[in-house]
Design an enzyme around this catalytic site. Structure first.
Site, short mmCIF file in Angstrom:
data_model
loop_
_atom_site.label_atom_id
_atom_site.label_comp_id
_atom_site.label_asym_id
_atom_site.label_seq_id
_atom_site.Cartn_x
_atom_site.Cartn_y
_atom_site.Cartn_z
N CYS A 1 0.80 -1.23 0.00
CA CYS A 1 0.00 0.00 0.00
C CYS A 1 0.84 1.28 0.00
O CYS A 1 0.65 2.17 -0.84
CB CYS A 1 -0.97 -0.01 1.18
N HIS B 1 -2.59 1.12 6.76
CA HIS B 1 -2.98 1.03 5.36
C HIS B 1 -3.21 2.44 4.80
O HIS B 1 -3.57 3.36 5.53
CB HIS B 1 -4.25 0.20 5.20
N HIS C 1 -5.74 1.65 -4.50
CA HIS C 1 -4.85 1.15 -3.45
C HIS C 1 -4.45 -0.30 -3.74
O HIS C 1 -5.04 -0.98 -4.58
CB HIS C 1 -5.52 1.26 -2.07
#
Length: 396
Positions: free
Chosen positions: A308, A356, A368
């Site tokens: 990420c 994240h 993402h």
């Protein structure tokens, strides 16, 4: 004549052995109990909802461990460079120290050849003439001054070399500790992912289908929330546009030549698509969009795969902006705004441990790298519920 043969007992044969009716009933009961006992483990199996929660938790924990791995990897890389630099410096200083030592040795030889250790009166008697003594004395004075400089230089070089050697030793120890942290973080990620895979592998085909249905329902709810956010942001933009138009009309009516509509900046100071930051955001989004379909790989920074924070770092790097490597640092690399004020290019962070991040592209959506086994994709920022959003940051 009466028969002496005994009557055959009632009952049935089991495996060639006659059993009385009572024994048959007992065996039946034992068989039922055995079946019940065999069925007990399946009753202890977690429900599908429990499996889903456990797997999601494991993936989140793996994501958090991945960021710790990334931080340890970055620290190790920097420490290794520092150690290499220090070792090179130590080698250079050691060479200078050896050169200074040789110079001292040459002065000692010169003193020996010129008789520097002989007293001045004896030297005068040995001299052929007063001029010889004068020349010899001048040479010794020059040697003494240069020798003192050489000694001072040698002592300085020796002190600096020892200091750098100690620093290099300490840095090597730090590097060793960083490598241990890196190994631990890597093992943690692998363990979490292995546990998640094991749980999923134990599901039946029917359970997997039900799990997919639950996930689909979650995505539908996330899409609904994204649509609501997009509608809210559109209303805010429309209200801001009308406000600027009214302000421009008022200034025009009062004879002012200025106009507030062409600044490219809203009242809150946020950038609009026409500004420099807007252009950079467009470049970052274009890059991220080109990565869609590439696999998530923990610790990866491209170009073939990403995690990420590796994706968001690479996207903004393509726009000429350098972001830190890990989410914990990226969250501080800009200005925090509310979710309702999010603009394309902003970074959306998730969970209390900030494990994240995704790149906002507008209308409640982001690009993402989700998790292991998944691919870079567009998805609602509400994919795991509104409460999972930690913050939104506009890169500086």
């Amino acid at each position: 004549m009466a028969s002496h043969r005994k009557s055959r007992p009632t009952g049935t044969r089991v495996a060639g052995i006659r059993t009385p009716a009572l024994a048959t009933a007992a065996l039946t009961s034992v068989a039922l109990l055995s079946q019940t006992a065999n069925a007990t483990p399946s009753d202890d199996r977690p429900t599908l909802e429990e499996v889903e929660k456990k797997v999601d938790d494991l993936y989140r924990q793996a994501g958090s461990a991945t960021e710790k791995y990334n931080a340890a990897k970055e620290k190790t890389s920097k420490q290794r460079k520092k150690v290499d630099t220090l070792l090179d410096d130590v080698a250079q200083r050691t060479q200078k120290l050896n050169d200074a030592r040789e110079e001292l040795g040459s002065f000692a030889s010169a003193q020996y050849r010129t008789g520097a250790s002989v007293p001045e009166t004896a030297t005068l008697l040995l001299a052929d003439s007063p001029q010889d003594y004068f020349d010899q004395n001048q040479l010794m004075n020059r040697l003494t001054g240069r020798q003192k400089t050489a000694v001072d230089d040698y002592v300085t070089q020796q002190s600096d070399t020892m200091k750098k050697r100690r620093e290099a030793t300490e840095s090597l120890q730090t590097l060793t500790d960083s490598q241990k942290d890196l190994k631990t973080a890597k093992a943690t990620v692998q363990k979490k992912l292995a546990t998640a895979r094991e749980l999923l592998s134990e599901l039946t085909a029917e359970e997997k289908a039900r799990l997919a249905a639950i996930e689909k329902k979650k995505q539908q709810e996330a899409a609904r929330q994204a649509a609501e956010l997009a509608k809210q942001q559109a209303a805010q933009e429309e209200a801001e546009r009308k406000r600027r138009e009214e302000a421009a009309e008022q200034e025009s009516g009062s004879g002012s030549t200025g106009s507030s509509g062409g600044t490219g900046t809203s009242e809150s100071g946020s950038s609009t698509p026409g500004t420099s930051n807007g252009t950079k955001a467009e470049k970052a989004i274009a890059f991220a969009r080109a990565q869609i379909g590439k696999p998530y790989v923990w610790g990866a920074t491209g170009p073939g795969s990403y995690d990420c924070s590796g994706l968001t770092q690479a996207a903004w790097k393509a726009a000429g902006v350098t972001l830190p490597r890990v989410t914990y640092d990226q969250v501080n690399a800009g200005t925090t705004v509310s979710v309702s004020q999010a603009q394309p290019g902003d970074l959306v962070f998730f969970y209390d441990d900030i494990s994240h991040v995704g790149l906002y592209i507008g209308d409640g959506m982001m690009i993402h790298a989700p998790k292991p086994g998944a691919y870079v994709r567009e998805e609602s920022i509400f994919y795991d519920g509104e409460s999972s959003i930690y913050s939104v940051v506009r890169p500086a």
